[in-house]
Write an enzyme that holds these catalytic residues in place. Structure first.
Site, short mmCIF file in Angstrom:
data_model
loop_
_atom_site.label_atom_id
_atom_site.label_comp_id
_atom_site.label_asym_id
_atom_site.label_seq_id
_atom_site.Cartn_x
_atom_site.Cartn_y
_atom_site.Cartn_z
N LYS A 79 2.23 17.45 -13.92
CA LYS A 79 1.44 16.43 -14.63
C LYS A 79 2.02 16.25 -16.02
O LYS A 79 2.56 17.18 -16.62
CB LYS A 79 -0.05 16.77 -14.71
CG LYS A 79 -0.46 17.94 -15.63
CD LYS A 79 -0.77 17.56 -17.07
CE LYS A 79 -0.50 18.72 -17.97
NZ LYS A 79 -0.76 18.76 -19.30
N ASP A 88 -6.65 21.84 -15.64
CA ASP A 88 -5.75 20.83 -15.07
C ASP A 88 -5.69 20.86 -13.55
O ASP A 88 -4.99 20.05 -12.95
CB ASP A 88 -4.30 21.08 -15.56
CG ASP A 88 -4.12 20.80 -17.03
OD1 ASP A 88 -4.92 20.02 -17.59
OD2 ASP A 88 -3.17 21.35 -17.61
O1 C5P Z 1 -8.10 25.78 -18.34
P1 C5P Z 1 -6.85 26.59 -18.51
O2 C5P Z 1 -6.98 27.97 -17.92
O3 C5P Z 1 -5.63 25.90 -18.06
O4 C5P Z 1 -6.70 26.79 -20.07
C1 C5P Z 1 -5.79 27.72 -20.61
C2 C5P Z 1 -6.14 27.92 -22.09
O5 C5P Z 1 -5.84 26.71 -22.82
C3 C5P Z 1 -7.60 28.21 -22.36
O6 C5P Z 1 -7.87 29.57 -22.27
C4 C5P Z 1 -7.75 27.71 -23.80
O7 C5P Z 1 -7.20 28.63 -24.70
C5 C5P Z 1 -6.82 26.50 -23.81
N1 C5P Z 1 -7.53 25.24 -23.53
C6 C5P Z 1 -8.37 24.70 -24.48
N2 C5P Z 1 -9.04 23.53 -24.23
C7 C5P Z 1 -8.85 22.87 -23.06
C8 C5P Z 1 -7.97 23.38 -22.08
C9 C5P Z 1 -7.33 24.57 -22.35
O8 C5P Z 1 -8.56 25.29 -25.56
N3 C5P Z 1 -9.50 21.73 -22.85
#
Ligand code: C5P
Length: 310
Positions: free
Chosen positions: A16, A146
């Site tokens: 993506k 994502d």
């Molecule tokens: O959701 P995902 O596990 O991919 O997110 C990884 C990290 O990215 C989260 O732990 C956070 O630190 C950061 N993040 C965030 N805000 C989002 C998506 C991700 O702060 N909307």
């Protein structure tokens, strides 16, 4: 439920990119509020799942995509996906998961999320569950912000922390040159840098009107000029050399240049395939690389092969 209608199931899931990535303030759960336009592009991971006694994962990369950084224990997102679906559906069997990487690791292109989405879909077929789409999307959201988009693909608006996905009907195809980095960037580290750079009054993120108009009319020049990534300043603070790469892409005639998601991959928007070849060649001649190119939008995760009872 222990039936295995298939011996092995192979699924592809796309990388993506974010055409716009508006980032708001940090919520009480540690995630940031997003307003983003996602696009799935034609770089894929392939995930093959086979019936087995235990849950295990192996990962294959190549010289372009080193995979040493990927954990192979229970923290691996594909392992988490298999366990989550098994628990949700009351499945007691295990699964052997094989991942062939085509998406850069820790590159800001949601390669891990693609593996999570592909494993959910692959195990759903392997175990003959027929889980309703809405339930798969909810499980995907539990795995990562994502992951739902990796199931949906195409071009879509992302809201909430990115997990709420609304597909957009768009015209035509775009071509993207992707400049990868040898070393990935940690997404949480980039968000932390974003918080350090932001003042206390971060506005609610929005999607630029010009970008939506460009997508409606398939206007490559306007789209290139309206690409925006609120994480870019933070990624550039952690990797100052990316600024030169972005400038070089524009010198090579790309319509727009932007850091992909939390980086460090950089994206260059081109008119069509032959323009992408030209920009990619120019970047390589300037000593930058590895470089690849891909069209978008493409479909989300889908089953590409399923053999009989194994
Ligand atoms: O959701 P995902 O596990 O991919 O997110 C990884 C990290 O990215 C989260 O732990 C956070 O630190 C950061 N993040 C965030 N805000 C989002 C998506 C991700 O702060 N909307």
């Amino acid at each position: 439920m222990t039936t295995h209608p298939h011996g092995a199931v192979a699924v592809t899931a796309p990388a993506k990119i974010n055409l716009s990535l508006g980032v708001g303030s940090c919520r009480s759960d540690g995630f940031h509020t997003l307003a983003t336009v996602y696009q799935a592009i034609g770089l894929y991971d392939r995930v093959t799942v086979r019936a087995d006694d235990a849950v295990s994962v192996t990962v294959r990369g190549d010289s372009r995509i080193p995979v040493d950084g990927i954990p192979l224990d229970d923290s691996n997102i594909a392992v988490r996906a298999a366990r989550l679906l098994a628990e949700h559906a009351g499945v007691e069997s295990g699964v052997a998961i094989e991942i062939d990487k085509g998406i850069p690791v820790a590159g800001g292109m949601a390669g891990g999320s693609a593996d999570g989405a592909a494993t959910l879909l692959g195990c759903d077929h392997l175990w003959g569950l027929g889980t309703p789409r809405e339930e798969l999307l909810e499980l995907a959201a539990e795995l990562g912000s994502d992951v739902p988009f990796a199931l949906v693909g195409g071009t879509a608006i992302g809201s909430g922390r990115g997990e709420t996905v609304t597909p957009l009907m768009t015209l035509g195809e775009y071509w993207w040159v992707v400049l990868e980095s040898e070393n990935g960037l940690s997404t949480p580290a980039v968000y932390r840098e974003f918080d350090r750079l932001a003042d206390d009054t971060v506005d609610l993120p929005v999607i630029p009107d010009a970008l939506m108009m460009a997508l409606r009319g398939h206007d490559v020049a306007v789209l290139g000029a309206s690409l925006v990534n609120d994480l870019q300043a933070a990624a550039l603070r952690l990797r100052p050399e990316l600024a030169h790469a972005l400038e070089q892409g524009l010198l090579e005639s790309a319509y727009g240049a932007i850091v992909s998601g939390s980086g460090p991959s950089c994206l260059f928007l081109c008119e069509g395939r032959s323009h992408a070849v030209q920009v990619a060649t120019g970047l390589r001649s300037a000593g930058l690389g590895p470089v690849s190119f891909a069209p978008g939008p493409v479909h989300g995760a889908r089953v590409v092969a399923a053999d009989g009872q194994g």
